[in-house]
Motif scaffolding. Structure first.
Motif, PDB file in Angstrom:
ATOM      1  N   ASP A  99      -6.046  -8.880  -9.067  1.00  0.00           N
ATOM      2  CA  ASP A  99      -5.244  -8.677  -7.856  1.00  0.00           C
ATOM      3  C   ASP A  99      -3.859  -8.157  -8.224  1.00  0.00           C
ATOM      4  O   ASP A  99      -3.303  -7.270  -7.548  1.00  0.00           O
ATOM      5  CB  ASP A  99      -5.115  -9.983  -7.067  1.00  0.00           C
ATOM      6  N   GLY A 100      -3.324  -8.686  -9.300  1.00  0.00           N
ATOM      7  CA  GLY A 100      -2.014  -8.200  -9.771  1.00  0.00           C
ATOM      8  C   GLY A 100      -2.087  -6.747 -10.197  1.00  0.00           C
ATOM      9  O   GLY A 100      -1.179  -5.948  -9.906  1.00  0.00           O
ATOM     10  N   GLN A 101      -3.164  -6.387 -10.896  1.00  0.00           N
ATOM     11  CA  GLN A 101      -3.333  -4.986 -11.308  1.00  0.00           C
ATOM     12  C   GLN A 101      -3.475  -4.082 -10.095  1.00  0.00           C
ATOM     13  O   GLN A 101      -2.871  -2.996 -10.032  1.00  0.00           O
ATOM     14  CB  GLN A 101      -4.561  -4.837 -12.204  1.00  0.00           C
ATOM     15  N   VAL A 102      -4.259  -4.503  -9.111  1.00  0.00           N
ATOM     16  CA  VAL A 102      -4.446  -3.699  -7.898  1.00  0.00           C
ATOM     17  C   VAL A 102      -3.123  -3.526  -7.176  1.00  0.00           C
ATOM     18  O   VAL A 102      -2.782  -2.430  -6.716  1.00  0.00           O
ATOM     19  CB  VAL A 102      -5.510  -4.363  -6.984  1.00  0.00           C
ATOM     20  N   LYS A 103      -2.349  -4.587  -7.093  1.00  0.00           N
ATOM     21  CA  LYS A 103      -1.071  -4.510  -6.393  1.00  0.00           C
ATOM     22  C   LYS A 103      -0.115  -3.564  -7.125  1.00  0.00           C
ATOM     23  O   LYS A 103       0.596  -2.779  -6.491  1.00  0.00           O
ATOM     24  CB  LYS A 103      -0.466  -5.899  -6.281  1.00  0.00           C
ATOM     25  N   ARG A 104      -0.116  -3.622  -8.461  1.00  0.00           N
ATOM     26  CA  ARG A 104       0.741  -2.718  -9.229  1.00  0.00           C
ATOM     27  C   ARG A 104       0.312  -1.265  -9.027  1.00  0.00           C
ATOM     28  O   ARG A 104       1.138  -0.361  -8.897  1.00  0.00           O
ATOM     29  CB  ARG A 104       0.701  -3.077 -10.706  1.00  0.00           C
ATOM     30  N   CYS A 105      -0.988  -1.072  -9.015  1.00  0.00           N
ATOM     31  CA  CYS A 105      -1.482   0.293  -8.792  1.00  0.00           C
ATOM     32  C   CYS A 105      -1.100   0.796  -7.409  1.00  0.00           C
ATOM     33  O   CYS A 105      -0.670   1.952  -7.252  1.00  0.00           O
ATOM     34  CB  CYS A 105      -2.991   0.352  -8.964  1.00  0.00           C
ATOM     35  N   GLU A 106      -1.250  -0.084  -6.404  1.00  0.00           N
ATOM     36  CA  GLU A 106      -0.895   0.325  -5.037  1.00  0.00           C
ATOM     37  C   GLU A 106       0.593   0.557  -4.926  1.00  0.00           C
ATOM     38  O   GLU A 106       1.038   1.524  -4.283  1.00  0.00           O
ATOM     39  CB  GLU A 106      -1.343  -0.738  -4.040  1.00  0.00           C
ATOM     40  N   ASP A 107       1.404  -0.290  -5.554  1.00  0.00           N
ATOM     41  CA  ASP A 107       2.861  -0.098  -5.513  1.00  0.00           C
ATOM     42  C   ASP A 107       3.244   1.201  -6.220  1.00  0.00           C
ATOM     43  O   ASP A 107       4.140   1.922  -5.786  1.00  0.00           O
ATOM     44  CB  ASP A 107       3.583  -1.274  -6.180  1.00  0.00           C
TER      45      ASP A 107
END
Length: 123
Positions: A99-107
């Motif tokens: 989830d952290g990786q996905v959020k970083r990618c989205e950001d």
């Protein structure tokens, strides 16, 4: 000196002694019969109590075996539960990391001039 049988009155005294002895024998015979019948009843009761104690001991052994089997199952289930909780914890931490990786990618994709402009990233 007068002998033992010199002063008898028609044989009356020996018959009273004989009747008294017969009465004593009858009382003793009754008590003996009563004690024997009571002893027989007590022996029957003792046999019944011994069989009941034996049945109780067999049932107790059966329950102890079942109890030990159930305790074994409880330990087995407890170990399985601990393993599943450990697996859940591991998977939960992996999910949070993703989830952290996905959020970083989205950001990174949303910000202008960020990593989303053609610069390859971990996404």
């Amino acid at each position: 000196m007068v002998g033992f049988g010199a002063n008898r009155r028609g044989g009356r005294l020996p018959s009273l002694v004989l009747v008294a002895l017969l009465a004593v024998i009858a009382v003793l015979a009754f008590h003996c019969w009563n004690a024997a019948s009571r002893q027989a009843l007590l022996r029957e009761e003792l046999a019944e109590l011994q069989s009941q104690a034996q049945r109780t001991e067999v049932a107790r052994g059966r329950l102890e075996r079942r109890n030990s089997d159930l305790l074994g199952k409880v330990d087995s289930h407890r170990k399985q539960l601990e393993q599943k909780e450990a697996d859940y914890s591991q998977l939960s931490s992996q999910l949070q990391a993703r989830d952290g990786q996905v959020k970083r990618c989205e950001d990174g994709k949303v910000r202008p001039g960020g990593a989303g402009r053609g610069v390859p990233g971990p996404c």
